[in-house]
Design a protein around this motif. Sequence first.
Motif, PDB file in Angstrom:
ATOM      1  N   GLU A  43      39.292  38.122  52.776  1.00 19.49           N
ATOM      2  CA  GLU A  43      39.451  39.343  53.575  1.00 19.49           C
ATOM      3  C   GLU A  43      40.600  40.189  53.028  1.00 19.49           C
ATOM      4  N   ILE A  44      41.690  39.540  52.648  1.00 17.55           N
ATOM      5  CA  ILE A  44      42.841  40.265  52.082  1.00 17.55           C
ATOM      6  C   ILE A  44      42.414  41.049  50.847  1.00 17.55           C
ATOM      7  N   LYS A  45      41.654  40.403  49.974  1.00 25.44           N
ATOM      8  CA  LYS A  45      41.181  41.079  48.757  1.00 25.44           C
ATOM      9  C   LYS A  45      40.349  42.312  49.099  1.00 25.44           C
ATOM     10  N   LYS A  46      39.518  42.183  50.137  1.00 25.57           N
ATOM     11  CA  LYS A  46      38.623  43.286  50.508  1.00 25.57           C
ATOM     12  C   LYS A  46      39.387  44.508  51.021  1.00 25.57           C
ATOM     13  N   LEU A  47      40.594  44.284  51.543  1.00 27.83           N
ATOM     14  CA  LEU A  47      41.369  45.402  52.096  1.00 27.83           C
ATOM     15  C   LEU A  47      42.505  45.851  51.177  1.00 27.83           C
ATOM     16  N   SER A  48      42.494  45.348  49.956  1.00 32.07           N
ATOM     17  CA  SER A  48      43.603  45.644  49.041  1.00 32.07           C
ATOM     18  C   SER A  48      43.679  47.110  48.627  1.00 32.07           C
ATOM     19  N   TYR A  49      42.602  47.867  48.875  1.00 33.30           N
ATOM     20  CA  TYR A  49      42.633  49.290  48.500  1.00 33.30           C
ATOM     21  C   TYR A  49      43.693  50.070  49.269  1.00 33.30           C
ATOM     22  N   TYR A  50      44.151  49.540  50.388  1.00 36.67           N
ATOM     23  CA  TYR A  50      45.193  50.230  51.149  1.00 36.67           C
ATOM     24  C   TYR A  50      46.522  50.305  50.393  1.00 36.67           C
ATOM     25  N   LYS A  51      46.670  49.506  49.341  1.00 35.83           N
ATOM     26  CA  LYS A  51      47.940  49.518  48.595  1.00 35.83           C
ATOM     27  C   LYS A  51      48.183  50.866  47.915  1.00 35.83           C
ATOM     28  N   GLU A  52      47.120  51.642  47.717  1.00 39.84           N
ATOM     29  CA  GLU A  52      47.287  52.935  47.057  1.00 39.84           C
ATOM     30  C   GLU A  52      48.037  53.927  47.942  1.00 39.84           C
ATOM     31  N   LYS A  53      47.904  53.753  49.263  1.00 34.30           N
ATOM     32  CA  LYS A  53      48.471  54.716  50.204  1.00 34.30           C
ATOM     33  C   LYS A  53      49.674  54.167  50.975  1.00 34.30           C
ATOM     34  N   TYR A  54      49.793  52.832  51.025  1.00 33.45           N
ATOM     35  CA  TYR A  54      50.817  52.201  51.870  1.00 33.45           C
ATOM     36  C   TYR A  54      51.696  51.243  51.067  1.00 33.45           C
ATOM     37  N   LYS A  55      52.959  51.113  51.530  1.00 32.40           N
ATOM     38  CA  LYS A  55      53.855  50.091  50.977  1.00 32.40           C
ATOM     39  C   LYS A  55      54.180  49.085  52.081  1.00 32.40           C
ATOM     40  N   VAL A  56      54.134  47.829  51.754  1.00 36.34           N
ATOM     41  CA  VAL A  56      54.347  46.761  52.730  1.00 36.34           C
ATOM     42  C   VAL A  56      55.842  46.582  52.991  1.00 36.34           C
ATOM     43  N   VAL A  57      56.209  46.572  54.283  1.00 35.69           N
ATOM     44  CA  VAL A  57      57.620  46.377  54.653  1.00 35.69           C
ATOM     45  C   VAL A  57      57.846  45.060  55.396  1.00 35.69           C
ATOM     46  N   SER A  58      56.756  44.412  55.842  1.00 35.97           N
ATOM     47  CA  SER A  58      56.913  43.122  56.516  1.00 35.97           C
ATOM     48  C   SER A  58      55.605  42.347  56.460  1.00 35.97           C
ATOM     49  N   ILE A  59      55.739  41.021  56.473  1.00 34.11           N
ATOM     50  CA  ILE A  59      54.592  40.108  56.572  1.00 34.11           C
ATOM     51  C   ILE A  59      54.925  39.120  57.679  1.00 34.11           C
ATOM     52  N   PHE A  60      53.936  38.849  58.536  1.00 31.48           N
ATOM     53  CA  PHE A  60      54.173  37.965  59.673  1.00 31.48           C
ATOM     54  C   PHE A  60      53.003  37.002  59.813  1.00 31.48           C
ATOM     55  N   SER A  76      49.533  29.919  49.594  1.00 32.48           N
ATOM     56  CA  SER A  76      48.450  30.553  48.826  1.00 32.48           C
ATOM     57  C   SER A  76      48.005  31.858  49.475  1.00 32.48           C
ATOM     58  N   ILE A  77      48.054  31.934  50.804  1.00 30.83           N
ATOM     59  CA  ILE A  77      47.747  33.195  51.497  1.00 30.83           C
ATOM     60  C   ILE A  77      48.817  34.228  51.178  1.00 30.83           C
ATOM     61  N   LEU A  78      50.072  33.807  51.229  1.00 36.24           N
ATOM     62  CA  LEU A  78      51.173  34.719  50.891  1.00 36.24           C
ATOM     63  C   LEU A  78      51.032  35.231  49.458  1.00 36.24           C
ATOM     64  N   ASP A  79      50.685  34.345  48.548  1.00 30.55           N
ATOM     65  CA  ASP A  79      50.501  34.762  47.152  1.00 30.55           C
ATOM     66  C   ASP A  79      49.404  35.819  47.042  1.00 30.55           C
ATOM     67  N   GLU A  80      48.309  35.633  47.791  1.00 31.33           N
ATOM     68  CA  GLU A  80      47.217  36.608  47.744  1.00 31.33           C
ATOM     69  C   GLU A  80      47.660  37.950  48.318  1.00 31.33           C
ATOM     70  N   LEU A  81      48.426  37.929  49.405  1.00 36.37           N
ATOM     71  CA  LEU A  81      48.956  39.174  49.971  1.00 36.37           C
ATOM     72  C   LEU A  81      49.802  39.915  48.946  1.00 36.37           C
ATOM     73  N   CYS A  82      50.660  39.187  48.256  1.00 36.49           N
ATOM     74  CA  CYS A  82      51.560  39.819  47.290  1.00 36.49           C
ATOM     75  C   CYS A  82      50.793  40.372  46.093  1.00 36.49           C
ATOM     76  N   THR A  83      49.748  39.672  45.677  1.00 36.02           N
ATOM     77  CA  THR A  83      48.923  40.153  44.566  1.00 36.02           C
ATOM     78  C   THR A  83      48.113  41.374  44.980  1.00 36.02           C
ATOM     79  N   SER A  84      47.432  41.275  46.118  1.00 39.61           N
ATOM     80  CA  SER A  84      46.517  42.336  46.553  1.00 39.61           C
ATOM     81  C   SER A  84      47.248  43.601  46.971  1.00 39.61           C
ATOM     82  N   PHE A  85      48.465  43.461  47.476  1.00 39.91           N
ATOM     83  CA  PHE A  85      49.205  44.628  47.960  1.00 39.91           C
ATOM     84  C   PHE A  85      50.393  44.984  47.067  1.00 39.91           C
TER      85      PHE A  85
END
Length: 386
Positions: A43-60, A76-85
Amino acid sequence: MKQNLGLYVHIPFCERKCLYCDFLSGPSNEQTKKEYVEAVKLEIKKLSYYKEKYKVVSIFFGGGTPSSIEAADLVSILDELCTSFAIENRGEIEITVESNPGTLTKEKLDAYYKAGINRISMGLQSTHNEELQLLGRIHTYEEFLENYHAAKDAGFTNINVDLMSALPNQTEEGYEETLSRIIALQPTHISAYSLIIEEGTPFYKKYGEDQPLESTLPTEEEDRKMYHLTKTLLQENGYHRYEISNYALDGKECIHNSLYWTGTAYLGFGVGASSYIEGTRYHNIQETSAYIEAVKIKNEEELRCDIEELSKNEKMEEFMFLGLRLTKGVSKAEFEKRFGTSMEEVYKEVLDKHQKEGLLEVGEDIVRLTEAGLDVSNYVMADFIM
């Protein structure tokens, strides 16, 4: 310029559901947990297109109990978040993992810290074992202490502790002892809530309206005394109240939760996780096996339920009643910047009413709840719904 974005990951698993809990959570087997982790990463990979418009300031990572899954799976989930975003330096953002002291280990804490997780939130609730047992918690106070010190030894310098008041048979003296014990440990953040008896929980059957055991709950007056005791003791010991139920040492306010209260965009991943982005609110499918299958075969839009495009009025309402949860209040200038109209044009009657009642402080720019207003915040906030 990219807009700020918070990322939330829901881990719905726990060893045993607490008796007061109405969250989307419950026990599960190891195979389901592994399949779920892979589904979340997809699911994270599918929504990674948001990285073009947004910068991540927190993960919870919330739940459920994120610490109930293997540390390697959570990492491994955290790693995917960091890669995708495109998060290159994890140390520049707040990364929180909620945990239950009964499922934490030194090895998990070491793995979290090594992976770049920099904030731990520990669900303690009480320092009295009889109260923990009554709540259905799986840990003891002694286990909490062991894991609290293990977190410090692992390198964590930003730790939240959750506490709960107005428990059945709880006394003001007993609650004061809980507060004093936690203050002595000097966590950087304390979340302190009154117990709410939610329908559909075992507690509701036992203590809900018209139940004979309801009399074992503290009275409304006793509940208020505990509420004021929280504020007094924490503030005397260096914790400033920045939100109705949240206290922090200077500079240690929870960045992620503050996004919710200020109307900042956030994306939720996992079963039932909520999102608010580009003026639209929705949540994911709310059954774990259905979520796992849906991620594999459907696009991201088909995972979503209760999609709601907020109107201008609804956005103004939320700006007011969520922003007023913060003790710093809301800004008239920011209101006008967001909505193209002044706060007075929309809410003059409400502002005047609660200012006269002594519940709102209305300044040149800032509007905030007074101390008396914080005590009856729901009453005040309800008037901002148009």
